[in-house]
Design an enzyme around this catalytic site. Structure first.
Site, PDB file in Angstrom:
ATOM      1  N   HIS A   1      -0.053   0.993  -7.349  1.00  0.00           N
ATOM      2  CA  HIS A   1      -0.642   0.283  -6.214  1.00  0.00           C
ATOM      3  C   HIS A   1      -0.105  -1.149  -6.136  1.00  0.00           C
ATOM      4  CE1 HIS A   1      -4.167  -0.888  -3.618  1.00  0.00           C
ATOM      5  NE2 HIS A   1      -3.864  -2.063  -4.152  1.00  0.00           N
ATOM      6  N   GLU A   2      -0.142  -1.845  -7.270  1.00  0.00           N
ATOM      7  CA  GLU A   2       0.319  -3.237  -7.304  1.00  0.00           C
ATOM      8  C   GLU A   2       1.824  -3.339  -7.071  1.00  0.00           C
ATOM      9  OE1 GLU A   2      -1.699  -5.703  -7.156  1.00  0.00           O
ATOM     10  OE2 GLU A   2      -3.435  -4.410  -7.451  1.00  0.00           O
TER      11      GLU A   2
ATOM     12  N   HIS B   1       2.532  -3.252  -3.367  1.00  0.00           N
ATOM     13  CA  HIS B   1       2.352  -4.586  -2.784  1.00  0.00           C
ATOM     14  C   HIS B   1       3.604  -5.435  -3.017  1.00  0.00           C
ATOM     15  CE1 HIS B   1      -1.839  -4.558  -1.571  1.00  0.00           C
ATOM     16  NE2 HIS B   1      -2.245  -4.183  -2.777  1.00  0.00           N
TER      17      HIS B   1
END
Length: 113
Positions: free
Chosen positions: A27-28, A31
């Protein structure tokens, strides 16, 4: 994004194991990658949602088990009427000079719970 540092809460590992932390890292990294590529990197952006689905990351991390126990009282402040002693509970801090008692129109004093 001011820095490109990725921070992972170690309590997630203890609570849910390596598989969940791997999803959080994906997820990170989504980003990070989209921000560098100057594409939509926020949670609401279609670019982010599509890449996250493609790599198999989690959209949201699970809440830690002990998070709900910290809130004991929903109210942090109380207004007390100086005339009739009526108490008004408040979640947010207010300026007591702007308000009056609803029963007797007396002055209010702000205190913390």
């Amino acid at each position: 994004m001011k820095t490109h540092n990725i921070e992972i809460n170690p309590h997630q590992l203890n609570a849910y194991g390596e598989a969940e932390v791997e999803k959080i890292i994906k997820h990170e990294l989504c980003h990070y990658h989209l921000h560098l590529a100057k594409k939509g990197y926020q949670h609401r952006d279609p670019d982010f949602k599509a890449l996250l689905k493609q790599v198999g990351g989690s959209r949201y991390c699970k809440s830690l088990p002990d998070q709900g126990k910290k809130r004991v009282l929903p109210y942090r402040y109380k207004l007390v009427c100086q005339t009739c002693k009526t108490v008004y509970m408040r979640k947010r801090k207010v300026d007591p000079r702007r308000y009056r008692c609803g029963k007797c129109r007396g002055e209010l004093k702000l205190t913390t719970v």
